[in-house]
Design a protein around this motif. Structure first.
Motif, PDB file in Angstrom:
ATOM      1  N   THR A 188      54.454  29.828 120.029  1.00 26.00           N
ATOM      2  CA  THR A 188      53.298  30.092 119.158  1.00 26.00           C
ATOM      3  C   THR A 188      53.334  31.566 118.756  1.00 26.00           C
ATOM      4  O   THR A 188      53.871  32.415 119.468  1.00 26.00           O
ATOM      5  CB  THR A 188      51.978  29.779 119.875  1.00 26.00           C
ATOM      6  N   CYS A 189      52.779  31.863 117.623  1.00 24.40           N
ATOM      7  CA  CYS A 189      52.794  33.223 117.065  1.00 24.40           C
ATOM      8  C   CYS A 189      51.942  34.149 117.927  1.00 24.40           C
ATOM      9  O   CYS A 189      50.778  33.856 118.185  1.00 24.40           O
ATOM     10  CB  CYS A 189      52.263  33.175 115.632  1.00 24.40           C
ATOM     11  N   PRO A 190      52.498  35.272 118.386  1.00 16.57           N
ATOM     12  CA  PRO A 190      51.731  36.205 119.226  1.00 16.57           C
ATOM     13  C   PRO A 190      50.596  36.885 118.451  1.00 16.57           C
ATOM     14  O   PRO A 190      49.655  37.396 119.038  1.00 16.57           O
ATOM     15  CB  PRO A 190      52.771  37.228 119.697  1.00 16.57           C
ATOM     16  N   GLU A 191      50.647  36.869 117.115  1.00 16.04           N
ATOM     17  CA  GLU A 191      49.626  37.528 116.283  1.00 16.04           C
ATOM     18  C   GLU A 191      48.440  36.597 116.000  1.00 16.04           C
ATOM     19  O   GLU A 191      47.299  36.982 116.128  1.00 16.04           O
ATOM     20  CB  GLU A 191      50.234  37.954 114.938  1.00 16.04           C
ATOM     21  N   CYS A 192      48.765  35.376 115.577  1.00 19.62           N
ATOM     22  CA  CYS A 192      47.673  34.499 115.141  1.00 19.62           C
ATOM     23  C   CYS A 192      47.573  33.173 115.894  1.00 19.62           C
ATOM     24  O   CYS A 192      46.620  32.431 115.704  1.00 19.62           O
ATOM     25  CB  CYS A 192      47.780  34.221 113.639  1.00 19.62           C
ATOM     26  N   GLY A 193      48.561  32.875 116.748  1.00 21.02           N
ATOM     27  CA  GLY A 193      48.454  31.658 117.567  1.00 21.02           C
ATOM     28  C   GLY A 193      48.979  30.400 116.929  1.00 21.02           C
ATOM     29  O   GLY A 193      48.998  29.337 117.556  1.00 21.02           O
ATOM     30  N   ARG A 214      59.666  32.403 112.660  1.00 23.16           N
ATOM     31  CA  ARG A 214      58.733  33.122 111.768  1.00 23.16           C
ATOM     32  C   ARG A 214      57.446  32.323 111.640  1.00 23.16           C
ATOM     33  O   ARG A 214      57.430  31.104 111.737  1.00 23.16           O
ATOM     34  CB  ARG A 214      59.433  33.383 110.435  1.00 23.16           C
ATOM     35  N   CYS A 215      56.373  33.087 111.445  1.00 21.98           N
ATOM     36  CA  CYS A 215      55.063  32.435 111.327  1.00 21.98           C
ATOM     37  C   CYS A 215      54.752  32.246 109.864  1.00 21.98           C
ATOM     38  O   CYS A 215      54.806  33.182 109.070  1.00 21.98           O
ATOM     39  CB  CYS A 215      53.991  33.288 111.994  1.00 21.98           C
ATOM     40  N   GLU A 216      54.450  31.014 109.521  1.00 18.65           N
ATOM     41  CA  GLU A 216      54.162  30.714 108.109  1.00 18.65           C
ATOM     42  C   GLU A 216      52.790  31.219 107.691  1.00 18.65           C
ATOM     43  O   GLU A 216      52.540  31.454 106.529  1.00 18.65           O
ATOM     44  CB  GLU A 216      54.224  29.202 107.883  1.00 18.65           C
ATOM     45  N   LYS A 217      51.895  31.418 108.672  1.00 17.65           N
ATOM     46  CA  LYS A 217      50.520  31.799 108.321  1.00 17.65           C
ATOM     47  C   LYS A 217      50.426  33.309 108.072  1.00 17.65           C
ATOM     48  O   LYS A 217      49.983  33.754 107.028  1.00 17.65           O
ATOM     49  CB  LYS A 217      49.574  31.390 109.440  1.00 17.65           C
ATOM     50  N   CYS A 218      50.937  34.115 109.069  1.00  5.81           N
ATOM     51  CA  CYS A 218      50.765  35.556 108.929  1.00  5.81           C
ATOM     52  C   CYS A 218      52.061  36.294 108.618  1.00  5.81           C
ATOM     53  O   CYS A 218      52.067  37.497 108.398  1.00  5.81           O
ATOM     54  CB  CYS A 218      50.095  36.147 110.166  1.00  5.81           C
ATOM     55  N   GLY A 219      53.170  35.610 108.616  1.00  7.41           N
ATOM     56  CA  GLY A 219      54.437  36.228 108.250  1.00  7.41           C
ATOM     57  C   GLY A 219      55.153  36.929 109.384  1.00  7.41           C
ATOM     58  O   GLY A 219      56.217  37.505 109.191  1.00  7.41           O
ATOM     59  N   PHE A 220      54.592  36.888 110.625  1.00  9.15           N
ATOM     60  CA  PHE A 220      55.236  37.541 111.764  1.00  9.15           C
ATOM     61  C   PHE A 220      56.606  36.923 112.017  1.00  9.15           C
ATOM     62  O   PHE A 220      56.775  35.721 111.973  1.00  9.15           O
ATOM     63  CB  PHE A 220      54.329  37.392 113.009  1.00  9.15           C
ATOM     64  N   ARG A 221      57.591  37.776 112.305  1.00 10.38           N
ATOM     65  CA  ARG A 221      58.931  37.296 112.595  1.00 10.38           C
ATOM     66  C   ARG A 221      59.385  37.837 113.937  1.00 10.38           C
ATOM     67  O   ARG A 221      58.996  38.941 114.324  1.00 10.38           O
ATOM     68  CB  ARG A 221      59.945  37.807 111.564  1.00 10.38           C
TER      69      ARG A 221
HETATM   70 ZN   LIG Z   1      51.073  34.356 112.846  1.00  9.14          ZN
END
Ligand SMILES: [Zn+2]
Length: 450
Positions: A370-375, A388-395
């Motif tokens: 899961t994305c560490p930024e937005c979950g 990569r996170c599709e919601k916030c763009g974190f990679r």
């Molecule tokens: Zn994210």
């Protein structure tokens, strides 16, 4: 009885087999006729007629592969007349016109030798040859009569040797009058269900629990109206009296049998010992995921240090088939069933009658992190390229898949084919704990009619 009379009494074991065809006739019916005939001649029965199911896995079996043995005592001057009566009854009632019906009769006098007991066990669990039967018959001065190829001599001798001294059950069989044979059987299904409710702690396989189908009535044109199986002669007789019949019963007899005892299954210590036509109990770890093939049958394979073998759960086996679908590689199971030889289309296969799940392997499923930024659950950017996170763009190229131990639906335990698809010999779940250790001490008074 005085000593002089006792000396004239002879103990006689009369075994016979292979009198029916796939469509007609019934070896138990010949036994029922003989019970009446021999009783009226003055013979007394030392046991209920024995109905012995032989290895259901042999390639040439007749319908139920059931052989019969009558154990009587009679005065020695009656022996010839009795033998003649038995031979006549088999000749008149066997389906001699059917190719593949090869009746045989064996007469053995006095005690049953251990060698014949051993022969019987091998006939129930494996494959024996005619020449062995003939050698035993000669050695122990038994007499044999064969019709056509006389293959029934094997079963006749085996029925004599199977003393049913360990686990055994009873079956009361009621027969139809000749004019009704071939027409639908007239038994009120509701009375079978009531009987089942009242007696199911001591009877078995009266009704299929999944479909509600009545199992005591066969469906062919044979002379059997119904057969009720149970743990003792009293209960099968009471159960028979509870039924509401709309047709006459010509006669009925209580048989002592190896039905529902698993007598055909032999436990082997490794998969390397599994032999075609020899029903087994064998352990192994699931080596190949179950596959559902055409017809809804499930095939998987099990393995140990000595080899591997396919196992098949056929669609009519119901719950067994469903359970097999849930197996995964690594599950430890014990497979019970007949063994089919290899053919062009399949390898050696255990046709499952039952299966014990001994160990359930853990099922591990891998999820994206899961994305560490937005979950949000991340998307993979390709093998080894990170997520990569599709919601916030974190990679991230550092994050890895997360292993989660999945829950298994499969529970340890014993699973048995549904009663409607059980073989005569298969021990149903309800019989576990009801096994008997010895033969009955005495017989009930009225165990046949007329
Ligand atoms: Zn994210």
């Amino acid at each position: 009885m005085t000593g002089v009379e006792l000396k004239l009494m002879i103990e006689m074991h009369i075994g016979f087999d292979d009198t029916d065809s796939p469509k007609r006739g019934c070896t138990t019916y010949i036994a029922a006729l003989l019970v009446e005939k021999l009783s009226s001649m003055g013979a007394s029965f030392a046991d209920y007629p024995n109905l012995v199911r032989l290895n259901p896995n042999v390639p040439w079996k007749t319908r139920g592969n059931g052989a019969l043995c009558l154990r009587i005592r009679c005065r020695d001057n009656l022996v010839d007349k009795i033998m003649e009566t038995v031979i006549d009854a088999v000749e008149e009632n066997a389906e001699l016109g059917y190719e593949g019906t090869d009746p045989g009769i064996v007469f053995l006098f006095n005690n049953v030798p251990q060698e014949i007991v051993g022969f019987a066990k091998r006939t129930v669990q494996g494959v024996v040859e005619m020449k062995e039967a003939l050698r035993l018959i000669k050695t122990f001065r038994a007499e044999a009569v064969g019709f056509k190829k006389g293959r029934g001599i094997i079963g006749g001798l085996a029925a004599i040797g199977e003393n049913l001294n360990k686990d055994h059950t009873y079956e009361i069989i009621a027969y139809r009058t000749p004019e009704k044979r071939g027409t639908p059987r007239k038994i009120q299904a509701s009375s079978v269900k009531e009987m089942n409710e009242k007696t199911s702690s001591v009877t078995f396989n009266n009704v299929d629990p999944e479909t509600g189908r009545v199992l005591i009535t066969p469906r062919g044109p044979d002379p059997i109206l119904y057969g009720i199986r149970g743990e003792n002669p009293e209960v099968v007789k009471q159960a028979h009296e509870m039924l509401r019949r709309e047709e006459a019963v010509e006669r009925w007899v209580i048989f002592r049998t190896n039905h529902g005892t698993d007598a055909h299954l032999r436990k082997v210590s490794s998969i390397g010992e599994v032999q075609p036509y020899n029903p087994v109990v064998v352990q192994g770890a699931v080596a190949k995921e179950p596959q559902v093939i055409q017809g809804g049958h499930v095939i998987f394979s099990i393995r140990d240090g000595t080899g591997d073998v396919d196992c098949a759960a056929y669609e009519p086996t119901g719950n067994l088939c469903e359970i097999s679908k849930n197996l995964i590689v690594g599950d430890l199971v014990e497979a019970f069933g007949g063994v089919r030889p290899a053919s062009l289309r399949h390898s050696v296969t255990v046709n499952l009658e039952k299966m014990r799940i001994l160990k359930v392997a853990p099922k591990t499923t891998f999820f994206n992190p899961t994305c560490p930024e937005c979950g949000r659950r991340m998307k993979s950017m390709g093998t080894g390229k990170g997520f990569r996170c599709e919601k916030c763009g974190f990679r991230s190229s550092q994050l890895e898949k997360v292993a989660v131990k999945g829950k298994r639906e499969l529970k340890r335990g014993l699973y048995v084919t549904s009663p409607r698809s059980q073989r005569h010999l298969t021990k149903p779940l309800c019989r576990y704990g009801r096994e008997k250790a010895g033969a009955p001490k005495k017989m009930i008074k009225d165990w046949h009619f007329p």
